[in-house]
Design a protein around this motif. Structure first.
Motif, PDB file in Angstrom:
ATOM      1  N   VAL A  87       0.841  -1.208   0.000  1.00 58.10           N
ATOM      2  CA  VAL A  87       0.000   0.000   0.000  1.00 58.10           C
ATOM      3  C   VAL A  87       0.871   1.251   0.000  1.00 58.10           C
ATOM      4  N   VAL A  88       1.945   1.236   0.798  1.00 57.62           N
ATOM      5  CA  VAL A  88       2.846   2.394   0.848  1.00 57.62           C
ATOM      6  C   VAL A  88       3.434   2.653  -0.539  1.00 57.62           C
ATOM      7  N   LEU A  89       3.960   1.597  -1.145  1.00 54.41           N
ATOM      8  CA  LEU A  89       4.581   1.756  -2.466  1.00 54.41           C
ATOM      9  C   LEU A  89       3.556   2.193  -3.503  1.00 54.41           C
ATOM     10  N   SER A  90       2.348   1.630  -3.414  1.00 52.65           N
ATOM     11  CA  SER A  90       1.322   1.975  -4.399  1.00 52.65           C
ATOM     12  C   SER A  90       0.889   3.422  -4.252  1.00 52.65           C
ATOM     13  N   THR A  91       0.707   3.856  -3.003  1.00 50.91           N
ATOM     14  CA  THR A  91       0.342   5.253  -2.780  1.00 50.91           C
ATOM     15  C   THR A  91       1.356   6.158  -3.474  1.00 50.91           C
ATOM     16  N   MET A  92       2.629   5.814  -3.290  1.00 54.76           N
ATOM     17  CA  MET A  92       3.675   6.690  -3.811  1.00 54.76           C
ATOM     18  C   MET A  92       3.743   6.648  -5.328  1.00 54.76           C
ATOM     19  N   HIS A  93       3.740   5.463  -5.929  1.00 53.54           N
ATOM     20  CA  HIS A  93       3.965   5.498  -7.375  1.00 53.54           C
ATOM     21  C   HIS A  93       2.687   5.766  -8.158  1.00 53.54           C
ATOM     22  N   GLN A  94       1.521   5.380  -7.622  1.00 51.97           N
ATOM     23  CA  GLN A  94       0.291   5.749  -8.337  1.00 51.97           C
ATOM     24  C   GLN A  94       0.191   7.267  -8.430  1.00 51.97           C
ATOM     25  N   SER A  95       0.492   7.937  -7.307  1.00 49.84           N
ATOM     26  CA  SER A  95       0.412   9.398  -7.340  1.00 49.84           C
ATOM     27  C   SER A  95       1.549   9.992  -8.160  1.00 49.84           C
ATOM     28  N   SER A  96       2.719   9.371  -8.091  1.00 55.84           N
ATOM     29  CA  SER A  96       3.862   9.927  -8.809  1.00 55.84           C
ATOM     30  C   SER A  96       3.697   9.854 -10.315  1.00 55.84           C
ATOM     31  N   LEU A  97       2.927   8.877 -10.778  1.00 55.39           N
ATOM     32  CA  LEU A  97       2.694   8.832 -12.224  1.00 55.39           C
ATOM     33  C   LEU A  97       2.006  10.111 -12.684  1.00 55.39           C
ATOM     34  N   GLY A  98       1.138  10.649 -11.825  1.00 57.00           N
ATOM     35  CA  GLY A  98       0.542  11.938 -12.144  1.00 57.00           C
ATOM     36  C   GLY A  98       1.551  13.058 -11.965  1.00 57.00           C
ATOM     37  N   ALA A  99       2.374  12.922 -10.910  1.00 58.24           N
ATOM     38  CA  ALA A  99       3.360  13.972 -10.610  1.00 58.24           C
ATOM     39  C   ALA A  99       4.395  14.119 -11.717  1.00 58.24           C
ATOM     40  N   LEU A 100       4.526  13.078 -12.563  1.00 59.36           N
ATOM     41  CA  LEU A 100       5.463  13.181 -13.693  1.00 59.36           C
ATOM     42  C   LEU A 100       5.192  14.428 -14.520  1.00 59.36           C
ATOM     43  N   PHE A 101       3.896  14.798 -14.597  1.00 54.72           N
ATOM     44  CA  PHE A 101       3.525  15.895 -15.489  1.00 54.72           C
ATOM     45  C   PHE A 101       3.601  17.260 -14.802  1.00 54.72           C
ATOM     46  N   LEU A 102       3.880  17.241 -13.485  1.00 55.86           N
ATOM     47  CA  LEU A 102       3.972  18.508 -12.761  1.00 55.86           C
ATOM     48  C   LEU A 102       5.057  19.405 -13.320  1.00 55.86           C
ATOM     49  N   ILE A 103       6.086  18.795 -13.890  1.00 56.17           N
ATOM     50  CA  ILE A 103       7.238  19.579 -14.327  1.00 56.17           C
ATOM     51  C   ILE A 103       6.973  20.331 -15.631  1.00 56.17           C
ATOM     52  N   ALA A 104       5.852  20.015 -16.296  1.00 56.21           N
ATOM     53  CA  ALA A 104       5.612  20.636 -17.607  1.00 56.21           C
ATOM     54  C   ALA A 104       4.323  21.454 -17.666  1.00 56.21           C
ATOM     55  N   PRO A 105       4.159  22.430 -16.760  1.00 52.63           N
ATOM     56  CA  PRO A 105       2.901  23.187 -16.784  1.00 52.63           C
ATOM     57  C   PRO A 105       2.682  23.920 -18.111  1.00 52.63           C
ATOM     58  N   SER A 106       3.795  24.314 -18.757  1.00 54.44           N
ATOM     59  CA  SER A 106       3.647  25.094 -19.984  1.00 54.44           C
ATOM     60  C   SER A 106       3.196  24.240 -21.159  1.00 54.44           C
ATOM     61  N   LYS A 107       3.240  22.908 -21.001  1.00 51.84           N
ATOM     62  CA  LYS A 107       2.844  22.041 -22.112  1.00 51.84           C
ATOM     63  C   LYS A 107       1.486  21.385 -21.890  1.00 51.84           C
TER      64      LYS A 107
END
Lengths: 408, 360
Positions: A177-197
């Motif tokens: 559950v710990v690992l899933s919480t982190m990587h499920q959310s991080s898959l979305g966080a991947l796009f945080l770095i590209a607000p301009s796109k």
């Protein structure tokens, strides 16, 4: 002799086998092309679109739809909903295969697949969200493997290591559950770095939360969806407990999914509100956003609720399919539709047929391995020789009064 | 390398962001760039679109020859971007409101002070050198292309037609050539015939730009693009037309890219610390509730059993008493019956005797 051979051949030429055979052949062909001519020969990827169908479907959707593993095991072992016990093994197997296939598919997409362990063993980039995703997926794949191993050991009749792993069930579940919480959310966080796109309607600082919450709905719905398919195709492998608990699992998961979808709907609305993106709703992108939010989040939440109230299993199953489709739509919207929305239409990406072939190929391989394992190992039934080693509470379950009726 | 490996392992334990104080993701202090780093100032009012810079770049980096020679200006008809064979391109911008002729702009890596690509790379293949260039290390790159997703300037490119050893290709500000002494300025700067490009320390370039603003206030837009955009870049632009007219985005903001993901990354150690405790707590609560339910059940069963026992005993006693009474009355009845019968028999016997006597 020769007639016997032809008969044997005919026996194997079922429609299912023919279709699977064609997919595997095509997959093999594209695989050879990929590793001899490069990504340019089999994809429509460009310098503006470095990520295409393989990341959107095989990685983003693959991981979200494999969320059934952690949601089911958490519901059963952590939240104490033991009625769901018979659903755990199929869910763990699906999750394990799902993650294994995600990693398998990544071998096609990345340039030098043999370097995939580099971030952990050669040089780490801990400032990267992708590093976190990679590490969690890597560790979770190992966790899921360990969680799955008891089925294989029971099948092989090896008791000792199996008993040790079964004793560690709670620890493994929590780690998962710990690992899933982190990587499920991080898959979305991947796009945080590209607000301009990214289109503002799909870009939010809450996107990690959106991905995590929607993965729970996806996981619950996938368990319902898969159990429907399994019921159809693997009914003879199911034991009495599985069949007896099945309807309860379906109702319970549908109720859970309805609530999670409502939560998801609310936080999505909060996302629009906080960034004050209301005006975008009146544009073409806004209409598409509303289709996703109303048609694939609000509607399934409503349908689940109705279906649970009316005890309508058929409606629950259709709603599960709708929800799964909605999550797929969301991942595509984030990674392909909203991404690069500022580019002119002629520079936008649409997958090449080869890319579809590989994605279908990967899913087919998954189905075949699932069938191979589920028709041999104790997945839908408890192994008679290992039954007494299951948590004792389970066997007592029948005697136990329903918690709601107790103490009144 | 050793340190990185170590930090990677710490990250594996979910402690990475908590311990690694130098990681930009977790940093709180403002980084203004390496103090003596070099950069290039591009002046759009001086660029004539001759593509000499493209040729200079191509030559010094030994890149493949293009389909059309560098003196063929027809390529300017279409807007181009960098690709795996071209580190820099010049684009022509026509039809700018209030401007008679065309304006040109050279595009290449902006060499951010805090690069998005470097922050996004999960093998740390990108390095921001103290000299100012952002360079890429082929020996660790996996080819995931997240750098290309992350770059707000759409610069890194990829060798899509290399099956097994594709490289990420981008301008390195001629860092290898300058450090090896092969060149003193980047290839493009050396090739520029109009001094539209100036190579120097970033600090000095900012001063040069301001001097030009002061000398020709009517010629320039009073803004140095790259001074603050995305936290600042080592490549700087000045222009006589608004920057968005020459393809430079004005909506990028001044936040360095690593800050965009630092919040999400900071959640990692918190989740890995809090979740196990929370989940174990939930498990324990459920376990306890279950235990109490079981105990309550046991107690209830015991109570019910005791009650039933008492009731049964009472009933038994009652039955026994009843049976006793019945037995007693039965005995009495039997005795009475026997006595009656005996009396009757006696009476009959006496009467029979009298009759016999009369008959004699």
């Amino acid at each position: 002799m020769s007639t016997l051979k032809t008969e044997n051949l005919k026996q194997y030429l079922t429609p299912f086998n023919i279709v699977v055979g064609i997919i595997l052949l095509l997959g093999g062909f594209v695989t050879i092309l990929r590793f001899t001519k490069g990504l340019g020969a089999v994809t429509n990827l460009t310098d503006n679109y470095p990520w295409g169908l393989w990341i959107s479907f095989d990685l983003l959707c693959g991981v979200a739809l494999a969320a059934g593993g952690y949601t089911t095991s958490a519901a059963c072992y952590v939240f104490g909903l033991k009625r769901f016990h018979s659903a755990v093994r199929p869910a763990i197997l699906t999750a394990f295969l799902g993650y294994a296939l995600v990693v398998f598919a990544l071998h096609y997409d990345v340039g030098r697949p043999w370097r995939l362990p580099y971030p952990f063993f050669v040089q780490s980039g801990p400032t990267s969200v992708l590093f976190e995703v990679g590490l969690c997926v890597f560790l979770y794949l190992i966790t899921l493997f360990i969680e799955w191993v008891p089925s294989a050991l029971e099948w092989l009749g090896i008791r000792k290591p199996r008993d040790i792993i079964v004793k560690a069930t709670l620890a493994l579940t929590i780690f998962g559950v710990v690992l899933s919480t982190m990587h499920q959310s991080s898959l979305g966080a991947l796009f945080l770095i590209a607000p301009s796109k990214m289109h503002p309607l799909w870009y939010s600082s809450y996107i990690p939360l959106f991905f995590f919450v929607s993965s729970i709905a996806a996981g619950l719905s996938m368990v319902i969806f898969e159990s429907t398919l399994s019921h159809h195709f693997m009914h003879d492998k199911m034991d009495e407990t599985y069949l007896k608990e099945h309807d309860g699992v379906t109702y319970g998961f549908a109720k859970g999914a309805a609530m999670v979808l409502v939560l998801y709907f609310f936080i999505k609305v909060v996302g629009i509100t906080l960034d004050n993106n209301w005006s975008y709703l009146l544009t073409g992108y806004g209409a598409w956003f509303l289709v996703e939010l109303l048609g694939f989040v609000a509607l399934p939440a409503f349908l689940y609720a109705i279906a649970v109230r009316e005890k309508n299993l058929t409606l629950i199953r259709w709603t599960a399919a709708l929800t799964v489709l909605g999550i797929v739509l969301n991942r595509f919207n984030v990674s392909l539709v909203a991404f690069n929305w500022h580019l002119p239409p002629e520079m936008r990406y649409f997958p090449r047929w080869h890319e579809f072939v590989i994605s279908i190929f990967v899913v087919t391989v998954g189905l075949l391995v699932f069938r191979f394992i589920a028709s041999r190992m104790p997945i839908f039934y408890e192994h008679p020789e290992f039954k007494e080693h299951e948590p004792r509470d389970l066997e007592e379950h029948e005697l136990k009064p329903h918690p709601q009726t107790w103490g009144h | 390398m050793q340190r990185r490996t170590f930090l990677g392992l710490l990250g594996a334990a979910g402690m990475g962001a908590a311990v690694n104080k130098t990681a930009p993701a977790a940093g709180v202090k403002h980084f203004e760039g390496y103090p003596d780093s070099y950069g290039v100032l591009f002046d759009a009012t001086r660029c004539i679109g001759c593509r000499s810079c493209e040729a200079g770049c191509n030559q010094i980096n030994g890149l493949p020859q293009p389909d059309k020679p560098f003196d063929d200006l027809s390529v300017l008809e279409k807007k181009r971007r960098t690709n795996a064979k071209v580190f820099t391109v010049v684009n022509r911008y026509d039809r700018i409101p209030g401007v008679a002729g065309a304006v040109f702009r050279k595009d290449q890596c902006q060499h951010c002070l805090e690069p998005a690509c470097a922050s996004a790379c999960f093998v740390a293949a990108f390095t921001k050198t103290p000299q100012g260039a952002v360079i890429w290390d082929e020996s660790v790159c996996v080819g995931c292309r997240y750098c290309m997703i992350a770059c707000p300037f759409e610069i890194p490119t990829y060798e899509y037609n290399e099956p097994l050893t594709p490289r990420v290709m981008k301008c390195h500000m001629c860092h290898p050539h300058i450090t090896s002494g092969r060149a003193t300025v980047p290839g493009c700067v050396g090739a520029c015939p109009t001094e539209a490009l100036v190579y120097g320390k970033r600090r000095d370039l900012l001063a040069v730009a301001r001097q030009r603003f002061a000398a020709f206030p009517d010629r320039y837009v009073n803004h140095i693009y790259g001074e603050r955009e995305m936290g600042g870049t080592n490549w700087l632009y000045i222009s006589g037309v608004p920057f968005k007219e020459i393809g430079l985005r004005e909506d990028l903001g001044v936040t360095p890219a690593p800050e965009l993901t630092s919040g999400a990354l900071a959640a990692v150690p918190i989740i890995s610390a809090a979740w196990p405790v929370l989940l174990t707590g939930i498990y324990a609560i459920n376990k306890r509730r279950e235990k109490i339910a079981t105990e309550e059940k046991k107690q209830a069963v015991a109570e019910a059993l005791a009650k039933a026992k008492a009731q049964a005993k009472e009933e038994l006693d009652k039955a026994l008493a009843k049976a006793e009474a019945e037995k007693k009355s039965a005995v009495e009845r039997e005795v009475k019956k026997a006595l009656e019968e005996a009396a009757k028999a006696q009476a009959e016997a006496e009467a029979g005797k009298g009759q016999t006597e009369e008959g004699e």
